[in-house]
Design an enzyme around this catalytic site. Sequence first.
Site, short mmCIF file in Angstrom:
data_model
loop_
_atom_site.label_atom_id
_atom_site.label_comp_id
_atom_site.label_asym_id
_atom_site.label_seq_id
_atom_site.Cartn_x
_atom_site.Cartn_y
_atom_site.Cartn_z
N CYS A 163 -7.74 -24.57 -2.46
CA CYS A 163 -7.67 -23.42 -2.98
C CYS A 163 -6.31 -22.89 -3.89
O CYS A 163 -6.03 -22.12 -4.15
CB CYS A 163 -7.76 -22.15 -1.83
SG CYS A 163 -9.13 -22.51 -1.02
N HIS A 303 -1.33 -15.19 -1.26
CA HIS A 303 -2.44 -15.83 -1.00
C HIS A 303 -3.43 -15.09 -0.42
O HIS A 303 -4.35 -14.79 -0.50
CB HIS A 303 -2.32 -17.24 -0.45
CG HIS A 303 -3.37 -18.17 -0.25
ND1 HIS A 303 -4.08 -18.48 -1.45
CD2 HIS A 303 -3.96 -18.56 0.73
CE1 HIS A 303 -4.89 -19.29 -0.79
NE2 HIS A 303 -4.97 -19.24 0.42
N GLU A 314 1.77 -17.04 6.22
CA GLU A 314 2.38 -16.72 4.98
C GLU A 314 3.42 -15.50 5.05
O GLU A 314 4.42 -15.74 4.38
CB GLU A 314 1.38 -16.14 3.78
CG GLU A 314 1.81 -15.80 2.45
CD GLU A 314 0.71 -15.60 1.34
OE1 GLU A 314 1.04 -15.66 0.37
OE2 GLU A 314 -0.48 -15.37 1.99
N LYS A 334 -7.17 -10.58 -3.17
CA LYS A 334 -8.34 -11.02 -2.56
C LYS A 334 -9.21 -9.83 -1.90
O LYS A 334 -10.37 -10.06 -1.47
CB LYS A 334 -8.18 -12.31 -1.69
CG LYS A 334 -7.73 -13.49 -2.43
CD LYS A 334 -7.70 -14.65 -1.60
CE LYS A 334 -7.30 -16.20 -2.27
NZ LYS A 334 -5.81 -15.91 -2.74
N HIS A 339 -12.06 -14.63 -2.23
CA HIS A 339 -11.56 -15.82 -2.45
C HIS A 339 -12.41 -16.74 -3.34
O HIS A 339 -13.35 -17.22 -2.88
CB HIS A 339 -11.35 -16.33 -0.99
CG HIS A 339 -10.44 -17.42 -1.00
ND1 HIS A 339 -9.86 -18.08 -2.24
CD2 HIS A 339 -10.02 -18.48 -0.02
CE1 HIS A 339 -9.10 -19.21 -1.97
NE2 HIS A 339 -9.01 -19.39 -0.54
N PHE A 400 -6.92 -25.91 1.67
CA PHE A 400 -7.20 -27.00 2.71
C PHE A 400 -6.59 -28.13 2.28
O PHE A 400 -6.62 -28.81 1.22
CB PHE A 400 -8.72 -27.19 2.75
CG PHE A 400 -9.61 -26.34 3.59
CD1 PHE A 400 -8.87 -24.96 3.94
CD2 PHE A 400 -10.98 -26.30 3.98
CE1 PHE A 400 -9.79 -24.10 4.61
CE2 PHE A 400 -11.39 -25.37 4.48
CZ PHE A 400 -10.64 -24.08 4.98
#
Length: 413
Positions: A163, A303, A314, A334, A339, A400
């Site tokens: 991502c 993010h 975060e 998002k 996403h 990931f």
Amino acid sequence: MKRVVITGMGALTPIGNNLNDYWTNLKAGVSGAGEITRFDTSKFKTHFACELKDFNLEDHIPRSESRKYDRFTSYALVAVEEAVKHAGINFEELNRNKIGVIWGSGNGGIETFTEEMIDYAKRDENPRFNPFFIPKIIADIASGVISMKYGLRGINFTCISACATGTTAIIDAFNYIRWGKANMIITGGSEAPITAAGLGGFNASRALSTNNEEAATASRPFDKTRDGFVMGEGAGALVLESYEHAMARGANIIAEVAGGGMAADAYHLTGTHPEGEGAVLGMHEALEDAEIKAEDIDYINLHATSTPVGDQSELVAMQRVFGDTPRVKASATKSMTGHLLGAAGAIEAIASIKAIEEGIIPPTINTKEVDEEWAGKFDLTLGKAQKHDIRYAMSNTFGFGGHIATAIFKRFE
């Protein structure tokens, strides 16, 4: 090293099929989430996603051509075509040996792979595969097809960092141009993950929201009731070029790339570090690269996927970089787009650049009650867009495998 500027952008998103509609709906706080229409979801825990709306591929690419591509490649071509037009490029007048493509996709042709395997299982005594099967599924094919369409013979590759991919591609393009290895690079990312395999896989990893009763508001970053991300699809494209090259061809310069930082959590297969180790390092690297301080950042596109663990880490990283009561404004787009995985960094870079250009911070929607630990500590631009003078904007993306990529954009002066 050379200065690198942005001269064109294109967007294909769940809340707008072009740059203008995407930005208009971001400012208005429109949710792109709804029931999945592409396949039967009754056997899955999640029944919704952020699909493209009112999009007909044949309006952009003839069927005779698009049949050779997986959806993620077609999405890339559509966004790039808009970016090229937006940049006012006539490739016939330019040295195409010095124009490249650096593209990103986290999953490549997952739809094609899923469909072919289902068909193979049905035909186990007489297997047949589409002759375009391999080129449709490999993740690097989008960058190759883009170069073929425009005759671009410069640097050409695809990067994958889950991502963080879209941002990684932009940082790579930024670096190659400022090193003098290219005059111009088309960059960004595309993703088409809304498939049975994508839905089932992310359900199995417990990453997706299962709030089917409140699908339109299920992406709610930092909210106490958040339960996972909402999958999205689409593409974002940017035209990057050296300042000298842009000026020589009389281009309209939108903004400048100030710096980029990449790092790793080195912690967990799918989870972010609880202390935000990689995120802190990535943000510090980007700030150092841009030769600015944390207090110079006016806006952060977070993010913020709406997962319980990810959002928390975060904010911990934000606190470590910007302090307990930072004046910096932030938002989580998002909450509107869902996403887009490998394409997330691309469309969020575009959101950051448009925020600089218009002096407007898009909102975080759906978030009603922030965790007590963080309530009042950060300005998350809840509910509605805000006017704000923005010189520097930061965009964070994490993937990931612990991949971290942070880009910083600045007002062109």
